[in-house]
Design a protein around this motif. Structure first.
Motif, mmCIF file in Angstrom:
data_model
loop_
_atom_site.group_PDB
_atom_site.id
_atom_site.type_symbol
_atom_site.label_atom_id
_atom_site.label_comp_id
_atom_site.label_asym_id
_atom_site.label_seq_id
_atom_site.Cartn_x
_atom_site.Cartn_y
_atom_site.Cartn_z
ATOM 1 N N ILE A 229 0.886 -1.159 -0.184
ATOM 2 C CA ILE A 229 -0.072 -0.045 0.020
ATOM 3 C C ILE A 229 0.924 1.173 -0.054
ATOM 4 N N SER A 230 0.879 2.045 -1.074
ATOM 5 C CA SER A 230 1.694 3.192 -1.198
ATOM 6 C C SER A 230 1.031 4.335 -0.540
ATOM 7 N N THR A 231 1.614 4.955 0.339
ATOM 8 C CA THR A 231 1.390 6.133 1.078
ATOM 9 C C THR A 231 2.338 7.263 0.741
ATOM 10 N N LEU A 232 1.652 8.336 0.659
ATOM 11 C CA LEU A 232 2.615 9.682 0.343
ATOM 12 C C LEU A 232 2.660 10.699 1.153
ATOM 13 N N PRO A 233 3.731 11.395 1.328
ATOM 14 C CA PRO A 233 4.034 12.224 2.329
ATOM 15 C C PRO A 233 3.067 13.766 1.847
ATOM 16 N N THR A 234 2.861 14.079 0.787
ATOM 17 C CA THR A 234 2.083 15.261 0.428
ATOM 18 C C THR A 234 0.704 15.019 -0.172
ATOM 19 N N SER A 235 -0.121 15.857 -0.298
ATOM 20 C CA SER A 235 -1.637 15.712 -1.266
ATOM 21 C C SER A 235 -1.290 15.586 -2.400
ATOM 22 N N TYR A 236 -0.247 16.331 -3.035
ATOM 23 C CA TYR A 236 0.122 16.641 -4.598
ATOM 24 C C TYR A 236 0.733 15.192 -5.077
ATOM 25 N N ARG A 237 1.658 14.593 -4.240
ATOM 26 C CA ARG A 237 2.292 13.553 -4.717
ATOM 27 C C ARG A 237 1.144 12.330 -4.865
ATOM 28 N N ALA A 238 0.327 12.208 -3.767
ATOM 29 C CA ALA A 238 -0.734 11.296 -3.788
ATOM 30 C C ALA A 238 -1.689 11.619 -4.989
ATOM 31 N N HIS A 239 -1.845 12.730 -5.309
ATOM 32 C CA HIS A 239 -2.852 13.094 -6.548
ATOM 33 C C HIS A 239 -2.386 12.594 -7.753
ATOM 34 N N MET A 240 -1.037 12.830 -7.849
ATOM 35 C CA MET A 240 -0.143 12.351 -9.109
ATOM 36 C C MET A 240 -0.168 10.930 -9.119
ATOM 37 N N LYS A 241 -0.515 10.065 -8.476
ATOM 38 C CA LYS A 241 -0.562 8.545 -8.552
ATOM 39 C C LYS A 241 -1.840 8.165 -9.512
ATOM 40 N N ILE A 242 -2.694 9.008 -9.285
ATOM 41 C CA ILE A 242 -3.938 8.777 -10.083
ATOM 42 C C ILE A 242 -3.772 9.461 -11.695
ATOM 43 N N PRO A 243 -3.909 8.466 -12.608
ATOM 44 C CA PRO A 243 -3.871 9.530 -13.938
ATOM 45 C C PRO A 243 -4.904 10.610 -14.090
ATOM 46 N N GLU A 244 -4.347 11.803 -14.475
ATOM 47 C CA GLU A 244 -5.030 12.987 -14.581
ATOM 48 C C GLU A 244 -6.355 13.106 -15.469
ATOM 49 N N ASP A 245 -6.320 12.266 -16.540
ATOM 50 C CA ASP A 245 -7.375 12.148 -17.193
ATOM 51 C C ASP A 245 -8.432 10.869 -16.798
ATOM 52 N N ILE A 246 -8.487 10.435 -15.559
ATOM 53 C CA ILE A 246 -9.206 9.316 -15.284
ATOM 54 C C ILE A 246 -10.624 9.891 -15.172
ATOM 55 N N GLU A 247 -10.863 10.846 -14.736
ATOM 56 C CA GLU A 247 -12.339 11.579 -14.590
ATOM 57 C C GLU A 247 -13.000 11.623 -16.222
ATOM 58 N N GLU A 248 -12.142 12.002 -17.149
ATOM 59 C CA GLU A 248 -12.609 12.163 -18.336
ATOM 60 C C GLU A 248 -12.682 10.796 -19.142
ATOM 61 N N GLU A 249 -11.824 9.894 -18.650
ATOM 62 C CA GLU A 249 -11.971 8.619 -19.390
ATOM 63 C C GLU A 249 -13.140 7.707 -18.815
ATOM 64 N N PHE A 250 -13.346 7.889 -17.519
ATOM 65 C CA PHE A 250 -14.370 7.148 -17.027
ATOM 66 C C PHE A 250 -15.574 8.028 -16.617
ATOM 67 N N LYS A 251 -15.733 9.072 -17.526
ATOM 68 C CA LYS A 251 -16.907 9.916 -17.136
ATOM 69 C C LYS A 251 -18.441 9.263 -17.089
ATOM 70 N N PHE A 252 -18.629 8.318 -17.946
ATOM 71 C CA PHE A 252 -19.839 7.409 -18.154
ATOM 72 C C PHE A 252 -19.996 6.865 -16.848
ATOM 73 N N MET A 253 -19.111 6.685 -15.910
ATOM 74 C CA MET A 253 -19.351 5.787 -14.712
ATOM 75 C C MET A 253 -19.305 6.903 -13.418
ATOM 76 N N ASN A 254 -19.167 8.237 -13.795
ATOM 77 C CA ASN A 254 -19.265 9.431 -12.897
ATOM 78 C C ASN A 254 -18.111 9.010 -11.803
ATOM 79 N N VAL A 255 -16.856 8.666 -12.501
ATOM 80 C CA VAL A 255 -15.873 8.403 -11.494
ATOM 81 C C VAL A 255 -14.895 9.855 -10.850
#
Length: 316
Positions: A229-255
């Motif tokens: 389980i990967s945990t990060l020291p800052t919010s931004y580094r944790a944010h970058m663990k998820i692809p930036e376009d994940i919301e757009e790519e899975f918009k049909f699932m309301n991700v």
């Protein structure tokens, strides 16, 4: 003539006397055996009778039933413990609803009161979240901050793992580093961030949907992973663990994405994630070297070591 008549009367009385006496003695002799036999049988059946049992009246029968020996039950426990006679109750500390078993209480709290809007501390969480965000990055928009009410089962697992790490660190002969000393004191607890996704509204309650990762973590805790389980020291580094376009790519699932603020029992930390064997029993977690001034990524392999405390719902 008178003399003859007197003599005749005297002879008649004498004859009657003799005849009556003979007849009386003969009859007495004839009746004696019969009287003896009757007397014998009377004595046999009446002198020493076998007393039959008396017929009891209904009231005496009832009395005998009342006086019959009863089955004596063991006395009740008088030590003040009436848990055997009184059903167990487990009140919910949040709403006060009464549940009949600990499992029902856990299910109730995990579904009804798993999250809530914090009464205080929200501003501190906002500051911690924004402190780790670089100035040149696009500013995130925080929609809401939710406090996680972990079930007693999850909290117990977390604290038991802390005690395990502390006891193992105390058994080591060499205690030279600062992290070893902290490990003995509190298990080397750290504040870390973990980013994941969800597909529900996530406002006042959690869902049971299969692909809602965030609600699954809140309800059951983290699951074991092969790569840890990967945990990060800052919010931004944790944010970058998820692809930036994940919301757009899975918009049909309301991700959407959510950031978890977690307490992590780091224990004894390995030096380099790429060089140290993750199965080395001497370490409780492994850290990868950051780039430049960036802090290390911390990977733990025991899911009990991570306790999520807050959820930050945001968008960039």
């Amino acid at each position: 003539m008178v003399t003859f008549l007197s003599f005749f009367i005297l002879l008649f009385h004498l004859g009657c006397f003799i005849f009556s006496s003979h007849h009386r003695h003969g009859r007495r002799r004839r009746d004696s055996p019969k009287t003896t036999i009757v007397f014998f049988f009377k004595r046999l059946f009446s002198s020493t009778p076998l007393s039959p049992p008396p017929i009891q009246s209904p009231s005496s029968s009832t009395r005998s039933l009342r006086q019959a020996p009863r089955i004596i039950l063991p006395p009740p426990d008088t030590d003040g413990d009436d848990s055997k006679t009184r059903p167990e109750i487990h009140p919910c500390s949040i709403c006060g609803e009464i549940l009949q078993s600990p499992s029902l209480l856990d299910l109730h709290q995990s579904s009804k009161h798993a999250i809530s809007h914090p009464a205080d501390g929200e501003n501190i969480i906002r500051i911690i979240f924004k402190m780790g965000w670089p100035q040149n990055a696009k500013n995130p928009i925080i929609h809401r901050i939710l406090k996680i009410h972990n079930s007693p089962k999850i909290i117990t697992r977390f604290e038991e793992y802390r005690e395990f790490v502390k006891s193992r660190a105390a058994s080591k002969i060499i205690k030279s580093t600062l992290r070893d000393q902290r490990c003995i004191a509190d298990g080397n607890e750290l504040l870390r961030f973990y980013c994941t996704t969800f597909i529900c509204e996530l406002d006042y309650s959690i869902c049971n949907q299969q692909y809602c990762s965030l609600c699954g973590i809140i309800k059951n805790g983290f699951s074991p992973k092969m790569d840890g389980i990967s945990t990060l020291p800052t919010s931004y580094r944790a944010h970058m663990k998820i692809p930036e376009d994940i919301e757009e790519e899975f918009k049909f699932m309301n991700v959407k994405r959510g950031l978890l603020v977690c307490r992590v029992i780091a224990g004894r930390v390995g030096c380099d994630l790429g060089l140290v064997d993750k199965e080395d029993p001497g370490f409780d977690s492994l850290a990868g070297q950051g780039n430049g001034d960036e802090e290390d990524e911390l990977v733990v392999f025991n899911p009990r070591a991570v306790l999520p405390c807050f959820v930050i719902v945001y968008a960039v």
